[in-house]
Design a protein around this motif. Structure first.
Motif, PDB file in Angstrom:
ATOM      1  N   GLN A 172       0.826  -1.208   0.000  1.00  0.00           N
ATOM      2  CA  GLN A 172       0.000   0.000   0.000  1.00  0.00           C
ATOM      3  C   GLN A 172       0.862   1.261   0.000  1.00  0.00           C
ATOM      4  OE1 GLN A 172      -2.820  -0.158   3.200  1.00  0.00           O
ATOM      5  NE2 GLN A 172      -3.786  -2.037   2.461  1.00  0.00           N
ATOM      6  N   ARG A 173       2.041   1.178   0.598  1.00  0.00           N
ATOM      7  CA  ARG A 173       2.942   2.333   0.612  1.00  0.00           C
ATOM      8  C   ARG A 173       3.422   2.674  -0.793  1.00  0.00           C
ATOM      9  NH1 ARG A 173       7.796   0.926   4.248  1.00  0.00           N
ATOM     10  NH2 ARG A 173       8.232   3.137   3.948  1.00  0.00           N
ATOM     11  N   GLY A 174       3.551   1.665  -1.635  1.00  0.00           N
ATOM     12  CA  GLY A 174       4.035   1.906  -2.993  1.00  0.00           C
ATOM     13  C   GLY A 174       2.948   2.232  -3.990  1.00  0.00           C
ATOM     14  N   ARG A 175       1.679   1.985  -3.605  1.00  0.00           N
ATOM     15  CA  ARG A 175       0.594   2.234  -4.548  1.00  0.00           C
ATOM     16  C   ARG A 175       0.513   3.707  -4.927  1.00  0.00           C
ATOM     17  NH1 ARG A 175      -3.619   0.308  -1.749  1.00  0.00           N
ATOM     18  NH2 ARG A 175      -3.442  -1.775  -2.641  1.00  0.00           N
ATOM     19  N   THR A 176       0.680   4.584  -3.930  1.00  0.00           N
ATOM     20  CA  THR A 176       0.626   6.021  -4.206  1.00  0.00           C
ATOM     21  C   THR A 176       1.775   6.439  -5.106  1.00  0.00           C
ATOM     22  OG1 THR A 176      -0.404   6.423  -2.061  1.00  0.00           O
ATOM     23  CG2 THR A 176       0.607   8.311  -3.158  1.00  0.00           C
ATOM     24  N   TYR A 177       2.966   5.890  -4.852  1.00  0.00           N
ATOM     25  CA  TYR A 177       4.108   6.193  -5.716  1.00  0.00           C
ATOM     26  C   TYR A 177       3.823   5.790  -7.151  1.00  0.00           C
ATOM     27  CZ  TYR A 177       8.013   7.908  -2.910  1.00  0.00           C
ATOM     28  OH  TYR A 177       8.861   8.695  -2.184  1.00  0.00           O
ATOM     29  N   ALA A 178       3.219   4.634  -7.308  1.00  0.00           N
ATOM     30  CA  ALA A 178       2.930   4.153  -8.660  1.00  0.00           C
ATOM     31  C   ALA A 178       1.909   5.052  -9.347  1.00  0.00           C
ATOM     32  CB  ALA A 178       2.415   2.715  -8.598  1.00  0.00           C
ATOM     33  N   ARG A 179       0.895   5.479  -8.628  1.00  0.00           N
ATOM     34  CA  ARG A 179      -0.147   6.324  -9.214  1.00  0.00           C
ATOM     35  C   ARG A 179       0.385   7.716  -9.559  1.00  0.00           C
ATOM     36  NH1 ARG A 179      -5.074   4.225  -9.275  1.00  0.00           N
ATOM     37  NH2 ARG A 179      -5.626   2.508  -7.882  1.00  0.00           N
ATOM     38  N   ARG A 180       1.333   8.201  -8.786  1.00  0.00           N
ATOM     39  CA  ARG A 180       1.876   9.542  -9.040  1.00  0.00           C
ATOM     40  C   ARG A 180       2.866   9.572 -10.197  1.00  0.00           C
ATOM     41  NH1 ARG A 180       3.282  11.600  -2.870  1.00  0.00           N
ATOM     42  NH2 ARG A 180       1.128  11.988  -2.186  1.00  0.00           N
ATOM     43  N   GLY A 181       3.231   8.422 -10.706  1.00  0.00           N
ATOM     44  CA  GLY A 181       4.195   8.388 -11.801  1.00  0.00           C
ATOM     45  C   GLY A 181       5.633   8.461 -11.351  1.00  0.00           C
ATOM     46  N   ASN A 182       5.918   8.062 -10.101  1.00  0.00           N
ATOM     47  CA  ASN A 182       7.292   8.121  -9.591  1.00  0.00           C
ATOM     48  C   ASN A 182       8.201   7.063 -10.209  1.00  0.00           C
ATOM     49  OD1 ASN A 182       5.736   9.722  -7.676  1.00  0.00           O
ATOM     50  ND2 ASN A 182       7.556   9.701  -6.392  1.00  0.00           N
ATOM     51  N   VAL A 183       7.616   6.035 -10.811  1.00  0.00           N
ATOM     52  CA  VAL A 183       8.432   5.032 -11.504  1.00  0.00           C
ATOM     53  C   VAL A 183       8.787   5.603 -12.872  1.00  0.00           C
ATOM     54  CG1 VAL A 183       8.563   2.669 -12.362  1.00  0.00           C
ATOM     55  CG2 VAL A 183       7.267   3.169 -10.273  1.00  0.00           C
ATOM     56  N   LEU A 184      10.036   6.028 -13.011  1.00  0.00           N
ATOM     57  CA  LEU A 184      10.458   6.732 -14.223  1.00  0.00           C
ATOM     58  C   LEU A 184      10.702   5.787 -15.398  1.00  0.00           C
ATOM     59  CD1 LEU A 184      12.944   9.272 -12.597  1.00  0.00           C
ATOM     60  CD2 LEU A 184      10.468   9.500 -12.963  1.00  0.00           C
TER      61      LEU A 184
END
Length: 305
Positions: free
Chosen positions: A30-42
């Motif tokens: 769940q901590r990484g879901r927000t990162y994924a939605r924000r486009g932090n995975v370049l």
């Protein structure tokens, strides 16, 4: 649960996330879901059994994430291919670019698994200072992998050691063998009493002389029956074709050619172009179907001769 299902749509992508959550990683994911939605995975790159990604964190320099999943051995893939080829429905859907809903049964029948069985099957690392594993950067990559699997299920096979073309080529060859077609004879087979057909040794095409020597048979009958001597009856259908019927129905797998070829390599324009082709294929299929019955044909598909 709802958030996960909204992130991906197809069952195999949901299954991927469900497997990871079953390892007790639900809160960390769940901590990484927000990162994924924000486009932090370049960026994210996949290779057989390995994933490398760049994830933007709180620091200016992106973190490097590496994920390794134990690939299946060659002998294991041979068992999987045999199980898949043995079921016509599995083979048909895969060759059309689709993931069969019960494909896990084929892997289970070979005492194997398409998805990781335990946390020990996955090795991860991240250049961030967070000691947790998975950290939110790794978790974000997990979610982006689910999104990639959603659009291309063959990437799941890639992580287990087989790319799309290699898998489909092996599947076609095994299906040909099951159907009684010709297959490549490994080196040395002739020494054990299995002789390749003339002209096919070392992958060479048969010469014209070889083709004259080979007399193909079909179920005990010659493929070159004698032609009728009466020129009047030469162009008539004859008894074998008198009851011939043609059934024209929509394909079981819509847009099978497009699904088999996969998304075009056009970058950002690929989804729009793919949707455009889908529309063309549907319209062509519709008009072809109407044309087939335009001259008095019936919906039962019987030929009018």
């Amino acid at each position: 649960m709802a958030a996960r299902r909204n992130f991906v749509s197809n069952w195999w992508a949901r299954r991927w996330l469900e497997v990871l959550e079953s390892f007790g990683w639900d809160s960390r994911l769940q901590r990484g879901r927000t990162y994924a939605r924000r486009g932090n995975v370049l960026s994210i790159d996949l290779a057989p059994g390995a994933v490398t990604a760049k994830v933007q964190g709180s620091r200016p320099r992106p973190y490097t994430v590496k994920i390794k999943i134990n690939p299946l051995a060659d002998r294991d893939w041979e068992r999987v291919i045999a199980a898949l080829a043995g079921q016509a429905a599995f083979a048909a859907r895969l060759l059309a670019g689709e993931m069969p809903e019960d494909i896990e049964t084929a892997f289970a029948g070979a005492s194997l698994s398409l998805f990781p069985d335990s946390p020990g099957d996955i090795e991860t690392s991240c250049s961030c200072p967070d000691w947790a594993n998975p950290c939110k950067h790794i978790a974000a990559v997990y979610y982006l992998l689910g999104e990639k699997f959603d659009s291309d299920p063959f990437l799941l096979f890639l992580l287990r050691g087989r790319d799309r073309e290699t898998l489909l080529a092996a599947l076609r060859e095994r299906r040909m063998a099951l159907a009684g077609g010709s297959v490549t004879v490994p080196a040395g087979e002739g020494e054990r009493g299995v002789s390749p057909e003339p002209g096919y040794r070392d992958g060479a095409l048969p010469s014209s002389e070889d083709r004259r020597q080979v007399q193909p048979k079909a179920r005990g009958k010659s493929l070159n029956p004698e032609l009728p001597t009466d020129p009047v009856t030469f162009w008539q259908a004859g008894a074998d074709l008198a009851a011939f019927q043609v059934q024209i129905t929509p394909p079981a797998i819509p847009r099978g050619v497009l699904k088999r070829l996969g998304p075009p390599p056009l970058g950002r324009e690929a989804p729009e172009f793919y949707r455009l082709l889908e529309g063309y294929y549907e319209e062509i299929s519709r008009q072809a179907y109407e044309l087939a019955f335009a001259n008095g044909g019936s919906e039962t598909g019987e030929s009018r001769g």
